[in-house]
Design a protein around this motif. Sequence first.
Motif, mmCIF file in Angstrom:
data_model
loop_
_atom_site.group_PDB
_atom_site.id
_atom_site.type_symbol
_atom_site.label_atom_id
_atom_site.label_comp_id
_atom_site.label_asym_id
_atom_site.label_seq_id
_atom_site.Cartn_x
_atom_site.Cartn_y
_atom_site.Cartn_z
ATOM 1 N N VAL A 193 -6.755 -7.128 38.522
ATOM 2 C CA VAL A 193 -5.346 -7.412 38.761
ATOM 3 C C VAL A 193 -4.642 -7.338 37.416
ATOM 4 C CG1 VAL A 193 -3.678 -9.128 39.561
ATOM 5 C CG2 VAL A 193 -5.876 -8.903 40.716
ATOM 6 N N PRO A 194 -3.833 -6.293 37.169
ATOM 7 C CA PRO A 194 -3.142 -6.198 35.879
ATOM 8 C C PRO A 194 -2.198 -7.378 35.683
ATOM 9 C CG PRO A 194 -2.905 -4.169 37.148
ATOM 10 C CD PRO A 194 -3.517 -5.189 38.049
ATOM 11 N N ASN A 195 -2.164 -7.906 34.480
ATOM 12 C CA ASN A 195 -1.193 -8.944 34.175
ATOM 13 C C ASN A 195 -0.768 -8.834 32.722
ATOM 14 O OD1 ASN A 195 -2.720 -10.835 32.435
ATOM 15 N ND2 ASN A 195 -4.002 -11.071 34.247
ATOM 16 N N ALA A 196 0.289 -9.490 32.385
ATOM 17 C CA ALA A 196 0.921 -9.334 31.072
ATOM 18 C C ALA A 196 0.085 -9.873 29.925
ATOM 19 C CB ALA A 196 2.288 -10.017 31.089
ATOM 20 N N THR A 197 -0.904 -10.717 30.190
ATOM 21 C CA THR A 197 -1.664 -11.316 29.096
ATOM 22 C C THR A 197 -2.793 -10.428 28.581
ATOM 23 O OG1 THR A 197 -3.175 -12.472 30.569
ATOM 24 C CG2 THR A 197 -1.151 -13.631 29.944
ATOM 25 N N LEU A 198 -3.150 -9.372 29.318
ATOM 26 C CA LEU A 198 -4.234 -8.502 28.866
ATOM 27 C C LEU A 198 -3.727 -7.569 27.766
ATOM 28 C CD1 LEU A 198 -5.989 -7.547 32.202
ATOM 29 C CD2 LEU A 198 -6.752 -9.160 30.469
ATOM 30 N N PRO A 199 -4.598 -7.211 26.816
ATOM 31 C CA PRO A 199 -4.188 -6.297 25.745
ATOM 32 C C PRO A 199 -3.697 -4.965 26.308
ATOM 33 C CG PRO A 199 -6.340 -7.261 25.280
ATOM 34 C CD PRO A 199 -5.984 -7.649 26.689
ATOM 35 N N ASN B 253 -11.625 -11.980 22.050
ATOM 36 C CA ASN B 253 -10.721 -11.736 20.920
ATOM 37 C C ASN B 253 -11.037 -10.418 20.224
ATOM 38 O OD1 ASN B 253 -9.326 -14.079 21.399
ATOM 39 N ND2 ASN B 253 -10.551 -15.281 19.964
ATOM 40 N N ASP B 254 -12.296 -9.957 20.357
ATOM 41 C CA ASP B 254 -12.710 -8.674 19.778
ATOM 42 C C ASP B 254 -12.490 -7.518 20.746
ATOM 43 O OD1 ASP B 254 -13.548 -9.978 17.448
ATOM 44 O OD2 ASP B 254 -15.517 -10.387 18.316
ATOM 45 N N GLN B 255 -11.758 -7.757 21.820
ATOM 46 C CA GLN B 255 -11.420 -6.783 22.857
ATOM 47 C C GLN B 255 -12.645 -6.241 23.600
ATOM 48 O OE1 GLN B 255 -8.673 -3.916 21.188
ATOM 49 N NE2 GLN B 255 -7.044 -5.417 21.124
ATOM 50 N N ILE B 256 -13.663 -7.069 23.757
ATOM 51 C CA ILE B 256 -14.831 -6.736 24.565
ATOM 52 C C ILE B 256 -14.566 -7.262 25.976
ATOM 53 C CG2 ILE B 256 -17.307 -7.134 24.917
ATOM 54 C CD1 ILE B 256 -17.464 -7.469 21.825
ATOM 55 N N PRO B 257 -14.656 -6.395 26.999
ATOM 56 C CA PRO B 257 -14.338 -6.843 28.358
ATOM 57 C C PRO B 257 -15.453 -7.689 28.965
ATOM 58 C CG PRO B 257 -15.048 -4.566 28.391
ATOM 59 C CD PRO B 257 -15.001 -4.983 26.938
ATOM 60 N N PHE B 258 -15.054 -8.598 29.838
ATOM 61 C CA PHE B 258 -16.002 -9.353 30.647
ATOM 62 C C PHE B 258 -15.301 -9.720 31.945
ATOM 63 C CE2 PHE B 258 -13.850 -12.479 28.045
ATOM 64 C CZ PHE B 258 -13.586 -13.530 28.914
ATOM 65 N N ALA B 259 -16.087 -10.100 32.939
ATOM 66 C CA ALA B 259 -15.529 -10.486 34.238
ATOM 67 C C ALA B 259 -15.676 -11.984 34.416
ATOM 68 C CB ALA B 259 -16.259 -9.753 35.361
ATOM 69 N N ASN B 260 -14.650 -12.589 35.004
ATOM 70 C CA ASN B 260 -14.673 -14.001 35.373
ATOM 71 C C ASN B 260 -14.887 -14.096 36.875
ATOM 72 O OD1 ASN B 260 -13.854 -15.117 32.777
ATOM 73 N ND2 ASN B 260 -11.853 -14.258 33.217
ATOM 74 N N GLY C 32 -2.994 -0.990 26.563
ATOM 75 C CA GLY C 32 -3.679 0.236 26.192
ATOM 76 C C GLY C 32 -5.179 0.228 26.390
ATOM 77 N N LEU C 33 -5.761 -0.889 26.797
ATOM 78 C CA LEU C 33 -7.204 -0.925 27.030
ATOM 79 C C LEU C 33 -7.501 -0.443 28.445
ATOM 80 C CD1 LEU C 33 -8.218 -4.297 25.367
ATOM 81 C CD2 LEU C 33 -8.541 -1.997 24.484
ATOM 82 N N PRO C 34 -8.591 0.283 28.629
ATOM 83 C CA PRO C 34 -8.919 0.780 29.968
ATOM 84 C C PRO C 34 -9.362 -0.363 30.878
ATOM 85 C CG PRO C 34 -10.698 1.252 28.454
ATOM 86 C CD PRO C 34 -9.572 0.674 27.630
ATOM 87 N N ILE C 35 -9.277 -0.131 32.179
ATOM 88 C CA ILE C 35 -9.804 -1.094 33.135
ATOM 89 C C ILE C 35 -11.315 -1.150 32.943
ATOM 90 C CG2 ILE C 35 -10.162 -1.555 35.594
ATOM 91 C CD1 ILE C 35 -7.491 -0.134 36.093
ATOM 92 N N PRO C 36 -11.878 -2.342 32.802
ATOM 93 C CA PRO C 36 -13.329 -2.448 32.553
ATOM 94 C C PRO C 36 -14.163 -1.874 33.691
ATOM 95 C CG PRO C 36 -12.209 -4.522 32.148
ATOM 96 C CD PRO C 36 -11.222 -3.632 32.818
ATOM 97 N N ASN C 37 -15.313 -1.313 33.321
ATOM 98 C CA ASN C 37 -16.284 -0.835 34.287
ATOM 99 C C ASN C 37 -17.330 -1.937 34.459
ATOM 100 O OD1 ASN C 37 -18.540 0.283 35.550
ATOM 101 N ND2 ASN C 37 -18.252 2.280 34.600
ATOM 102 N N LEU C 38 -17.470 -2.462 35.666
ATOM 103 C CA LEU C 38 -18.404 -3.562 35.916
ATOM 104 C C LEU C 38 -19.817 -3.276 35.428
ATOM 105 C CD1 LEU C 38 -17.640 -4.930 39.491
ATOM 106 C CD2 LEU C 38 -17.527 -6.169 37.345
ATOM 107 N N LEU C 39 -20.258 -2.033 35.571
ATOM 108 C CA LEU C 39 -21.636 -1.698 35.222
ATOM 109 C C LEU C 39 -21.847 -1.585 33.720
ATOM 110 C CD1 LEU C 39 -22.367 0.856 38.061
ATOM 111 C CD2 LEU C 39 -22.800 -1.615 38.010
ATOM 112 N N GLU C 40 -20.775 -1.656 32.944
ATOM 113 C CA GLU C 40 -20.897 -1.593 31.487
ATOM 114 C C GLU C 40 -20.642 -2.935 30.817
ATOM 115 O OE1 GLU C 40 -18.181 1.485 30.327
ATOM 116 O OE2 GLU C 40 -19.386 3.066 31.244
ATOM 117 N N LEU C 41 -20.398 -3.978 31.604
ATOM 118 C CA LEU C 41 -20.106 -5.290 31.024
ATOM 119 C C LEU C 41 -21.365 -5.924 30.448
ATOM 120 C CD1 LEU C 41 -17.758 -6.812 33.743
ATOM 121 C CD2 LEU C 41 -17.118 -5.692 31.603
#
Length: 168
Positions: free
Chosen positions: A125-131, A88-95, A133-142
């Motif tokens: 995989v881009p989808n409509a539910t993601l915020p 909710n705070d727009q912090i990326p993570f991977a599932n 304007g946010l960049p694609i997350p970098n795995l090494l920065e998660l």
Amino acid sequence: MRTTKQQNPTCEQKVKPTGIAINNVKVNRLEAQIDFPNPRHDKPLPPISQATINKNNELEISIVVFISQNTEIKGDELGVIQDFSYTNDQIPFANFYVCYDIAPEPCATFNIFQLNFIADPKGFVPNATLPKGLPIPNLLELPEIVTFLWDEDPVGSRGTVTTVQSGV
């Protein structure tokens, strides 16, 4: 959790998580089993996971799952799907979803499987539910990942949050 009815050769459920299938997953069925004193209902047990940035600068994932001995599942029937999300705070993570298509049954004894793989740095995989304007997350920065054992009933699937560690 987002779901889609996409077709995927490694997870052939009617309803699956969004994302991409991870290739080259090494699955080991451990010789031991875990026994609980009372039967557990048919919902999956949450997985145990480790996420480490290895010496090759890759996100290496190890997930341990517990699957009812009544399912008689084999290691090659387990697959992994990767997807990105934001808090909710727009912090990326991977599932990471460990998928199988056999409905679990209540039991007290569970087989143990360990899955090891390298996360896909382009597994987005881009989808409509993601915020927007946010960049694609970098795995090494998660800062963390979430792992799920995903059966035929996604409502009952349980997830585990794991902090990403730097390699030693």
